[in-house]
Design a protein around this motif. Structure first.
Motif, PDB file in Angstrom:
ATOM      1  N   HIS A 230       0.850  -1.187   0.000  1.00 25.12           N
ATOM      2  CA  HIS A 230       0.000   0.000   0.000  1.00 25.12           C
ATOM      3  C   HIS A 230       0.885   1.236   0.000  1.00 25.12           C
ATOM      4  O   HIS A 230       1.723   1.415   0.885  1.00 25.12           O
ATOM      5  CB  HIS A 230      -0.869  -0.035   1.268  1.00 25.12           C
ATOM      6  N   THR A 231       0.740   2.081  -1.025  1.00 26.95           N
ATOM      7  CA  THR A 231       1.544   3.290  -1.096  1.00 26.95           C
ATOM      8  C   THR A 231       0.818   4.338  -1.946  1.00 26.95           C
ATOM      9  O   THR A 231      -0.317   4.129  -2.376  1.00 26.95           O
ATOM     10  CB  THR A 231       2.949   2.980  -1.648  1.00 26.95           C
ATOM     11  N   HIS A 232       1.472   5.466  -2.145  1.00 26.59           N
ATOM     12  CA  HIS A 232       0.938   6.558  -2.956  1.00 26.59           C
ATOM     13  C   HIS A 232       1.665   6.622  -4.299  1.00 26.59           C
ATOM     14  O   HIS A 232       2.827   6.236  -4.403  1.00 26.59           O
ATOM     15  CB  HIS A 232       1.128   7.907  -2.258  1.00 26.59           C
ATOM     16  N   VAL A 233       0.969   7.189  -5.311  1.00 22.19           N
ATOM     17  CA  VAL A 233       1.600   7.387  -6.605  1.00 22.19           C
ATOM     18  C   VAL A 233       0.942   8.545  -7.344  1.00 22.19           C
ATOM     19  O   VAL A 233      -0.274   8.725  -7.272  1.00 22.19           O
ATOM     20  CB  VAL A 233       1.513   6.095  -7.457  1.00 22.19           C
ATOM     21  N   SER A 234       1.737   9.355  -7.993  1.00 22.38           N
ATOM     22  CA  SER A 234       1.250  10.363  -8.964  1.00 22.38           C
ATOM     23  C   SER A 234       0.041  11.135  -8.447  1.00 22.38           C
ATOM     24  O   SER A 234      -0.980  11.246  -9.115  1.00 22.38           O
ATOM     25  CB  SER A 234       0.893   9.665 -10.294  1.00 22.38           C
ATOM     26  N   SER A 250      14.604   5.341 -13.416  1.00 23.51           N
ATOM     27  CA  SER A 250      13.293   4.728 -13.651  1.00 23.51           C
ATOM     28  C   SER A 250      12.560   5.455 -14.770  1.00 23.51           C
ATOM     29  O   SER A 250      12.731   6.665 -14.965  1.00 23.51           O
ATOM     30  CB  SER A 250      12.456   4.739 -12.382  1.00 23.51           C
ATOM     31  N   LYS A 251      11.732   4.729 -15.498  1.00 27.87           N
ATOM     32  CA  LYS A 251      11.041   5.312 -16.653  1.00 27.87           C
ATOM     33  C   LYS A 251      10.078   6.419 -16.233  1.00 27.87           C
ATOM     34  O   LYS A 251       9.877   7.398 -16.954  1.00 27.87           O
ATOM     35  CB  LYS A 251      10.257   4.222 -17.405  1.00 27.87           C
ATOM     36  N   ASP A 252       9.442   6.246 -15.069  1.00 29.07           N
ATOM     37  CA  ASP A 252       8.418   7.183 -14.595  1.00 29.07           C
ATOM     38  C   ASP A 252       8.096   6.815 -13.149  1.00 29.07           C
ATOM     39  O   ASP A 252       8.776   5.948 -12.563  1.00 29.07           O
ATOM     40  CB  ASP A 252       7.156   7.117 -15.481  1.00 29.07           C
ATOM     41  N   TYR A 253       7.081   7.444 -12.562  1.00 29.97           N
ATOM     42  CA  TYR A 253       6.754   7.216 -11.149  1.00 29.97           C
ATOM     43  C   TYR A 253       6.353   5.761 -10.915  1.00 29.97           C
ATOM     44  O   TYR A 253       6.888   5.080 -10.020  1.00 29.97           O
ATOM     45  CB  TYR A 253       5.629   8.165 -10.734  1.00 29.97           C
ATOM     46  N   GLU A 279       2.466   3.964 -17.913  1.00 33.47           N
ATOM     47  CA  GLU A 279       2.121   3.665 -16.523  1.00 33.47           C
ATOM     48  C   GLU A 279       0.774   2.948 -16.436  1.00 33.47           C
ATOM     49  O   GLU A 279       0.613   1.997 -15.652  1.00 33.47           O
ATOM     50  CB  GLU A 279       2.086   4.957 -15.703  1.00 33.47           C
ATOM     51  N   LEU A 280      -0.192   3.377 -17.220  1.00 41.38           N
ATOM     52  CA  LEU A 280      -1.499   2.715 -17.230  1.00 41.38           C
ATOM     53  C   LEU A 280      -1.345   1.247 -17.637  1.00 41.38           C
ATOM     54  O   LEU A 280      -1.913   0.356 -16.992  1.00 41.38           O
ATOM     55  CB  LEU A 280      -2.449   3.428 -18.188  1.00 41.38           C
ATOM     56  N   CYS A 281      -0.578   0.992 -18.683  1.00 40.44           N
ATOM     57  CA  CYS A 281      -0.377  -0.390 -19.146  1.00 40.44           C
ATOM     58  C   CYS A 281       0.369  -1.205 -18.097  1.00 40.44           C
ATOM     59  O   CYS A 281       0.056  -2.388 -17.871  1.00 40.44           O
ATOM     60  CB  CYS A 281       0.395  -0.395 -20.460  1.00 40.44           C
ATOM     61  N   ALA A 284      -1.976  -2.148 -15.212  1.00 41.29           N
ATOM     62  CA  ALA A 284      -2.896  -3.195 -15.671  1.00 41.29           C
ATOM     63  C   ALA A 284      -2.185  -4.535 -15.803  1.00 41.29           C
ATOM     64  O   ALA A 284      -2.692  -5.571 -15.348  1.00 41.29           O
ATOM     65  CB  ALA A 284      -3.513  -2.785 -17.004  1.00 41.29           C
ATOM     66  N   ASP A 285      -0.993  -4.532 -16.398  1.00 40.68           N
ATOM     67  CA  ASP A 285      -0.266  -5.782 -16.649  1.00 40.68           C
ATOM     68  C   ASP A 285       0.123  -6.478 -15.347  1.00 40.68           C
ATOM     69  O   ASP A 285       0.265  -7.707 -15.315  1.00 40.68           O
ATOM     70  CB  ASP A 285       0.991  -5.520 -17.477  1.00 40.68           C
ATOM     71  N   ASN A 286       0.309  -5.694 -14.276  1.00 39.09           N
ATOM     72  CA  ASN A 286       0.717  -6.263 -12.992  1.00 39.09           C
ATOM     73  C   ASN A 286      -0.450  -6.523 -12.049  1.00 39.09           C
ATOM     74  O   ASN A 286      -0.227  -6.865 -10.878  1.00 39.09           O
ATOM     75  CB  ASN A 286       1.759  -5.354 -12.328  1.00 39.09           C
ATOM     76  N   ASP A 287      -1.688  -6.367 -12.552  1.00 42.64           N
ATOM     77  CA  ASP A 287      -2.884  -6.652 -11.761  1.00 42.64           C
ATOM     78  C   ASP A 287      -2.916  -5.843 -10.461  1.00 42.64           C
ATOM     79  O   ASP A 287      -3.374  -6.313  -9.416  1.00 42.64           O
ATOM     80  CB  ASP A 287      -2.990  -8.156 -11.460  1.00 42.64           C
TER      81      ASP A 287
END
Length: 433
Positions: A230-234, A250-253, A279-281, A284-287
């Motif tokens: 559990h953490t925060h992002v963007s 890192s590529k992004d947040y 980031e959206l993909c 999603a890819d990591n469930d």
């Protein structure tokens, strides 16, 4: 053996109405639930329930008229230590943390203080029909002990974790990669899976953890595969820029958590306002799930969450109050703000979609579908009873509504804790207005 029958208008969801339409909505006028030892064991009609009760004098019968019975609501992101500083004036995220959040959290070195606040916090959740929450503690292990002890006494399904921060925070709120790992491991061993309690590995957000601490988080997740992360992002534009400076490789947040190996099922990221397509993909890819916190996003001035993007990528989303950045414990009021956030982006968020996010959507985000979030046989009997006449004006307005969607929309837009007539946790009444 404890048995009770609850009769009233029942509303829950079989799927996400944003994808499945109204076939996802299950509304039954004058339905009934049989509850045995904390679980729903039968659904049926009022007539069937009355007949069963007449033959079984050991069954307690509770009938709710002019009420709406829904699953207990699920708050997928909230800070119990910030209860006493809710509605703190005037700052955006990074200043708000240093001016308001951190000074308040220092008090939780005192376990007795944590116990007192936990009792107030959980009582407020129950008054608002919320029966499960994913909760931040503070850096102090005793803050989590205090929280779980109170939640256990109340018989609640709760998830909590010790905050991990080893940089960019006050010295007296700082742990280390090693101590954060050791403290979290001890708390997992003590509390995870006890009664209805679960643990969440909780790095506050990328700027307050070194790469070494994020690796310690991964080690915990690998060792205890069914705990949460559990953490925060963007959340905030300045925060995103800071993360880019701190983690240039890192590529992004989202990529910071991806590189650390923290994205997986049972990982919940709060906010997710400023995502790019990658980031959206990745989410999603990591469930991985997102907790949408509209009252907080508006109060702290962080931005507008685009739920349509989440839907297009089939990302699991639950609703979070994010107290104390959020300004209310009520998930009804949280929907009120979520609706407006979507209106500002020319998107729609129906009342059915909003209540789904507060119930089954939250259960899916927390990997608890089939356990909570529905009025379904086999589910734990966590239930909220909403009052159509919570105030004289709500009664006046709702009498003029046609159909369950219009009625629910008005109730959720006008509602707050006064709209919650009763709350049940594990089949026991834990709040009565």
């Amino acid at each position: 053996m404890s048995k009770k029958i609850i009769i009233g208008d029942l509303l829950d969801f079989l799927d996400d109405p944003a994808h499945a339409g109204e076939s996802a909505v299950r509304y039954v006028e004058q339905g009934a639930l049989l509850i045995e030892n904390g679980k729903i064991t039968q659904r049926g009609s009022k007539e069937e329930a009355l007949a069963l009760a007449a033959k079984s004098p050991d069954i307690d019968l509770v009938q709710y008229d002019n009420k709406l019975i829904i699953p207990g609501m699920i708050d997928t992101h909230v800070h119990y230590p910030q209860t006493e500083m809710i509605a703190a004036y005037g700052e955006q995220l990074l200043t708000w943390l240093t001016e308001h959040a951190f000074p308040t959290e220092k008090q939780f070195a005192d376990k007795a203080h944590g116990s007192m606040v936990a009792d107030v916090f959980l009582s407020e959740l129950l008054k608002n029909g919320t029966t499960t929450a994913l909760v931040f503690g503070t850096v102090h292990p005793q803050s989590v002990d205090a929280f779980f002890e109170v939640a256990q006494q109340k018989g609640l399904r709760m998830i909590c974790g010790k905050v991990m921060m080893d940089r960019n925070c006050p010295d007296d709120l700082q742990d280390t990669a090693a101590s954060g790992y050791a403290d979290s491991k001890a708390l997992i061993e003590k509390w995870h899976g006890v009664d209805r309690l679960s643990y969440a590995v909780t790095p506050r957000f990328a700027p307050t953890s070194t790469p070494e601490q994020l690796q310690a988080c991964k080690k915990l997740l690998d060792e205890y595969e069914d705990v949460y992360m559990h953490t925060h992002v963007s959340e905030n534009v300045d925060e995103c820029a800071w993360v880019k400076e701190l983690f240039p490789e890192s590529k992004d947040y989202v990529g910071v958590y991806e590189d650390a190996g923290l994205l997986r099922k049972r990982s919940v990221l709060a906010h997710g306002i400023h995502f790019n397509e990658r980031e959206l993909c990745c989410v999603a890819d990591n469930d991985t799930a997102i907790a949408h916190c509209p009252t907080s996003n508006l109060f702290i001035g962080s931005g507008l969450f685009n739920i349509q993007q989440m839907r297009e990528h089939n990302i699991k989303v639950g609703m979070g109050t994010d107290v104390g950045g959020g300004s209310s414990f009520s998930l009804l009021k949280t929907y009120n703000e979520a609706y407006k956030v979507q209106q500002l982006q020319n998107n729609k968020l129906s009342a059915f979609e909003g209540l789904y996010l507060n119930t089954l959507g939250g259960a899916r985000a927390l990997d608890l579908e089939g356990i909570i979030g529905q009025l379904e046989v086999g589910c734990e009997a966590d239930i909220a009873v909403l009052d159509y006449a919570g105030t004289p004006f709500m009664d006046f307005r709702l009498q003029r509504c046609k159909g369950i969607h219009e009625k629910l929309f008005a109730l959720m837009m006008l509602g707050d804790d006064r709209s919650v007539f009763a709350t049940y946790a594990n089949g026991e009444k834990v709040h009565q207005r």
